[in-house]
Motif scaffolding. Structure first.
Motif, mmCIF file in Angstrom:
data_model
loop_
_atom_site.group_PDB
_atom_site.id
_atom_site.type_symbol
_atom_site.label_atom_id
_atom_site.label_comp_id
_atom_site.label_asym_id
_atom_site.label_seq_id
_atom_site.Cartn_x
_atom_site.Cartn_y
_atom_site.Cartn_z
ATOM 1 N N LEU A 168 -5.895 -23.751 -64.361
ATOM 2 C CA LEU A 168 -5.526 -22.344 -64.428
ATOM 3 C C LEU A 168 -4.158 -22.174 -65.075
ATOM 4 O O LEU A 168 -3.276 -23.024 -64.919
ATOM 5 C CB LEU A 168 -5.489 -21.736 -63.024
ATOM 6 N N ARG A 169 -3.994 -21.065 -65.788
ATOM 7 C CA ARG A 169 -2.709 -20.723 -66.389
ATOM 8 C C ARG A 169 -2.275 -19.367 -65.839
ATOM 9 O O ARG A 169 -3.078 -18.437 -65.727
ATOM 10 C CB ARG A 169 -2.822 -20.664 -67.912
ATOM 11 N N GLN A 170 -0.998 -19.263 -65.486
ATOM 12 C CA GLN A 170 -0.487 -18.015 -64.940
ATOM 13 C C GLN A 170 -0.436 -16.945 -66.027
ATOM 14 O O GLN A 170 0.162 -17.130 -67.084
ATOM 15 C CB GLN A 170 0.898 -18.219 -64.341
ATOM 16 N N VAL A 171 -1.084 -15.790 -65.740
ATOM 17 C CA VAL A 171 -1.124 -14.679 -66.682
ATOM 18 C C VAL A 171 -0.054 -13.651 -66.335
ATOM 19 O O VAL A 171 0.690 -13.192 -67.196
ATOM 20 C CB VAL A 171 -2.522 -14.023 -66.681
ATOM 21 N N THR A 172 -0.012 -13.266 -65.053
ATOM 22 C CA THR A 172 1.049 -12.409 -64.529
ATOM 23 C C THR A 172 1.584 -13.070 -63.264
ATOM 24 O O THR A 172 1.236 -14.217 -62.960
ATOM 25 C CB THR A 172 0.524 -10.993 -64.230
ATOM 26 N N GLN A 173 2.405 -12.333 -62.494
ATOM 27 C CA GLN A 173 3.009 -12.924 -61.307
ATOM 28 C C GLN A 173 1.965 -13.439 -60.316
ATOM 29 O O GLN A 173 2.141 -14.499 -59.716
ATOM 30 C CB GLN A 173 3.907 -11.905 -60.612
ATOM 31 N N ASP A 174 0.864 -12.699 -60.162
ATOM 32 C CA ASP A 174 -0.139 -13.068 -59.157
ATOM 33 C C ASP A 174 -1.506 -13.405 -59.743
ATOM 34 O O ASP A 174 -2.423 -13.729 -58.996
ATOM 35 C CB ASP A 174 -0.316 -11.916 -58.151
ATOM 36 N N THR A 225 -24.798 -29.455 -64.210
ATOM 37 C CA THR A 225 -23.520 -29.699 -64.875
ATOM 38 C C THR A 225 -23.247 -28.633 -65.918
ATOM 39 O O THR A 225 -24.171 -28.078 -66.524
ATOM 40 C CB THR A 225 -23.504 -31.099 -65.529
ATOM 41 N N GLY A 226 -21.960 -28.321 -66.106
ATOM 42 C CA GLY A 226 -21.577 -27.365 -67.129
ATOM 43 C C GLY A 226 -20.171 -26.831 -66.926
ATOM 44 O O GLY A 226 -19.530 -27.079 -65.894
ATOM 45 N N PRO A 227 -19.660 -26.059 -67.894
ATOM 46 C CA PRO A 227 -18.306 -25.504 -67.828
ATOM 47 C C PRO A 227 -18.280 -24.191 -67.063
ATOM 48 O O PRO A 227 -19.311 -23.613 -66.724
ATOM 49 C CB PRO A 227 -17.950 -25.285 -69.298
ATOM 50 N N SER A 228 -17.060 -23.698 -66.799
ATOM 51 C CA SER A 228 -16.899 -22.433 -66.078
ATOM 52 C C SER A 228 -15.705 -21.661 -66.598
ATOM 53 O O SER A 228 -14.741 -22.223 -67.126
ATOM 54 C CB SER A 228 -16.728 -22.684 -64.575
ATOM 55 N N LEU A 229 -15.777 -20.332 -66.439
ATOM 56 C CA LEU A 229 -14.657 -19.419 -66.642
ATOM 57 C C LEU A 229 -14.155 -18.989 -65.271
ATOM 58 O O LEU A 229 -14.961 -18.664 -64.389
ATOM 59 C CB LEU A 229 -15.093 -18.203 -67.450
ATOM 60 N N ASN A 230 -12.825 -18.945 -65.064
ATOM 61 C CA ASN A 230 -12.263 -18.704 -63.740
ATOM 62 C C ASN A 230 -11.103 -17.731 -63.795
ATOM 63 O O ASN A 230 -10.310 -17.737 -64.745
ATOM 64 C CB ASN A 230 -11.752 -20.025 -63.138
ATOM 65 N N ALA A 231 -11.011 -16.899 -62.742
ATOM 66 C CA ALA A 231 -9.871 -16.000 -62.587
ATOM 67 C C ALA A 231 -9.502 -15.930 -61.114
ATOM 68 O O ALA A 231 -10.381 -15.866 -60.247
ATOM 69 C CB ALA A 231 -10.200 -14.612 -63.115
ATOM 70 N N VAL A 232 -8.195 -15.964 -60.810
ATOM 71 C CA VAL A 232 -7.695 -15.949 -59.433
ATOM 72 C C VAL A 232 -6.582 -14.918 -59.309
ATOM 73 O O VAL A 232 -5.654 -14.888 -60.131
ATOM 74 C CB VAL A 232 -7.155 -17.335 -59.015
ATOM 75 N N LEU A 233 -6.676 -14.081 -58.269
ATOM 76 C CA LEU A 233 -5.591 -13.180 -57.879
ATOM 77 C C LEU A 233 -5.120 -13.592 -56.492
ATOM 78 O O LEU A 233 -5.920 -13.654 -55.559
ATOM 79 C CB LEU A 233 -6.072 -11.728 -57.856
ATOM 80 N N ASP A 234 -3.832 -13.869 -56.332
ATOM 81 C CA ASP A 234 -3.329 -14.392 -55.054
ATOM 82 C C ASP A 234 -1.986 -13.765 -54.734
ATOM 83 O O ASP A 234 -0.980 -14.034 -55.395
ATOM 84 C CB ASP A 234 -3.201 -15.919 -55.129
#
Length: 302
Positions: free
Chosen positions: A54-60, A109-118
């Motif tokens: 994961l790469r930080q996009v904004t603060q959270d 098996t396969g790739p994924s797209l991910n997004a996290v808000l914390d």
């Protein structure tokens, strides 16, 4: 993993009830393990590799890519007996035969797209904030999956402090949906209770008790302080929790949200490190089948 685990068929409604009625009418489904009706013991080896960057996009907010491999081999369906009279057919055999999967091994098996808000204030014991996680997995045949499919994981957690004097008194909500919008997954790779990332969903039930093409889980918990020790009033705490699960069985015409199975319980918390809010957890949960179990854990379940 070189492991074994009972499975219980698909869905939380129609099929489970039909099997119970058949058992009462004298149809032998097999031995019942650990006092839980309808258990069909599966032995298997599992190689699991799930990695997300994961790469930080904004603060959270964070976003990134992942890759996932689940390789099931040496599957033994212990209750399956095609030579008996009448043959003893298991849910694993029936599902994989209908959908043309191998009975002894398969790969997802396969790739994924991910997004996290914390926005949680603490990972071990959140008192306020929220956590949201969305993952879309693309599992094509040309990358090694037995059949092409897509899978969604949608998760949300929210925490509310309910006391100005005691910050430990908190209401916590957890919900997730594991959806297969396209294609078919093999039986053991279907969404199942207790197979979340940390294996913590479904207190009151054994892992894998409910399984289906689509699964929804929710849990509500009240966490509170028990001030028995004057010198360290935050050492001892308690929880009251309730959860609910819905799973589909499309072959049986059981849709998601058509039926639910619930669980509830209580527990104690022993905070051994206040600075990080680290707890040892001991819980007792009981399910809709009126069977209970004791659960041990490090830190909160969510």
């Amino acid at each position: 993993m070189d492991s074994s685990q009972p499975t219980y068929g698909l869905g939380t409604g129609k099929q489970t009830e039909i099997l119970v009625n058949e058992k009462q009418d004298g149809f032998e489904l097999g031995d019942y393990k650990d006092g839980v009706d309808l258990a069909e013991l599966m032995e298997f080896d599992l190689i699991r590799f799930h990695q997300v960057a994961l790469r930080q996009v904004t603060q959270d907010l964070y976003a990134g890519l992942g890759y996932h491999i689940d390789r099931y081999t040496k599957i033994q369906d212990n209750l399956l007996d095609l030579e008996s009279d009448p043959p003893r057919i298991t849910n694993h055999f029936a599902y994989n035969t209908i959908h043309d999967f191998d009975l002894e091994k398969y790969t997802i098996t396969g790739p994924s797209l991910n997004a996290v808000l914390d926005t949680r204030d603490n990972v071990n014991f959140p008192i306020k904030g929220r956590y949201a996680f969305a993952q879309y997995r693309f599992l094509p045949h040309w990358l090694g999956s037995d059949k092409s499919s897509h899978a969604w994981w949608l998760e949300y957690r929210q925490y509310w402090n309910v006391s100005k004097k005691v910050e430990r008194n908190t209401i916590a909500l957890w919900a997730y949906a594991n959806i297969t919008p396209y294609g078919k997954l093999p039986y053991m790779g279907l969404p199942a209770l207790g197979w979340d990332q940390l294996g913590r969903s479904g207190r009151a039930y054994p892992q894998g008790r409910f399984r289906g093409e689509n699964l929804f889980y929710s849990e509500l918990e009240y966490r509170f302080r028990i001030p028995l020790l004057n010198k360290n009033p935050d050492f001892l705490g308690g929880v009251i929790f309730a959860n609910s699960t819905s799973a589909s069985s499309l072959d049986q015409d059981v849709k998601l949200f058509q039926s639910f199975k619930g669980g509830a319980g209580v527990g104690l918390r022993f905070m051994f490190q206040k600075a990080t809010r680290s707890n040892v957890a001991i819980d007792y949960g009981i399910g809709a089948d009126r069977k209970g179990a004791i659960f041990f854990n490090l830190n909160e379940y969510f």
